[in-house]
Design a protein around this motif. Structure first.
Motif: not given
Length: 307
Positions: A207-229
């Protein structure tokens, strides 16, 4: 607060690239100060507990914060006294009708992960909220189910059921240490997780989004969406020390199959007092979010959403 440096000083660019908070002298000279208006759209059943959790985090900065409590218009909670809701909350329909604008909005989670989004009783109104944020909110923070709902609405990223509940204190990795939202963060950290669904890395990245914080065990945690602020977080930095214990004890008392939350109690012994190992990073994240709003929001609230 940011460090003020001349914009042509070499250190300005160096520190900016490293994610250090810097402000040019000319920017500081024209910056006025007013209270930041932050809305909390509270979808959790235990309203007061959730209010306390988020107010504690966003109120820990030197800035003045004006917190407004918002609820869905027709949905009635069964877990919070009616007089509390009547006294402190306003329905979204009223907020939208008056044309109010906010520097920031937090949309909480909700214990309805098992439902497809369109089956949620207030989904149509929540879609209106998401659209409204694009014209009336400078920065939106979607939390857990709230973040999943936003990323689905704006980017069609689906949530997926898990075979068992992701539950406990999970180690995560800082993927973007230069991000202004992760200033002061360690390379890894522990974050409370409590959910029956997940979002997948490949679908978020597609979807063109940036993952800022991730986990090997539970997957993405924090995602930034600049286009929608917007920021989307799928785990629970806002949890108090005893929140996972309350959830575990509740399920045990109800006879609901549940695992002891992982890495939460000392020696994973539920008879021991749990330790809070995420508090400092929680304050950092929400403090960084508030600071980013402060640095970029228009002084005139009427200009929010006008580009």
């Amino acid at each position: 607060m940011p460090i003020k440096l001349p914009s042509d000083l070499p250190a300005y660019d160096v520190l900016s690239r490293e994610g250090v908070m810097v402000m040019a002298e000319e920017q500081a000279a024209r910056q006025d100060i007013r209270p930041l208006r932050i809305g909390l759209l509270n979808l959790m059943p235990k309203k007061i507990q959730t209010e306390n959790q988020f107010a504690r985090l966003i109120g820990a900065t030197p800035l003045q914060i004006e917190l407004s409590l918002i609820r869905m218009s027709e949905h009635r909670t069964k877990n919070t006294a009616a007089d509390h809701m009547e006294t402190f909350y306003r329905p979204f329909s009223e907020v939208a009708e008056t044309g109010e604008k906010f520097d920031g909005l937090i949309i909480t989670g909700a214990p309805i992960e098992h439902l497809p989004f369109p089956d949620v009783t207030y989904w149509k109104e929540l879609e209106q909220v998401f659209d409204w944020t694009q014209t009336n909110v400078h920065s939106t923070f979607g939390v857990c189910w709230g973040g999943m709902a936003m990323i689905n609405y704006f980017h069609k990223v689906p949530k997926h059921d898990l075979p068992h509940k992701a539950f406990g204190c999970v180690r995560h990795q800082n993927l973007m240490p230069a991000s202004p939202y992760l200033r002061g963060f360690s390379d890894d950290m522990v974050i409370p997780v409590s959910r029956w669904t997940e979002l997948r890395r490949e679908e978020i990245e597609a979807a063109g989004l940036t993952i800022l914080i991730d986990s090997y065990d539970t997957g993405p945690c924090l995602v930034e969406d600049p286009a929608h602020r917007a920021l989307y977080i799928f785990n629970h930095f806002e949890y108090d020390s005893g929140t996972l214990k309350e959830e575990y004890d509740r399920d045990v008392a109800a006879g609901t199959p549940i695992n002891v939350p992982a890495n939460y109690y000392p020696d994973d012994d539920p008879n021991m007092t749990p330790l809070n190992r995420w508090r400092s990073h929680a304050h950092l994240l929400y403090g960084n979010w508030i600071n980013e709003i402060y640095q970029s929001t228009p002084f005139d609230l009427a200009h929010i959403g006008q580009g």
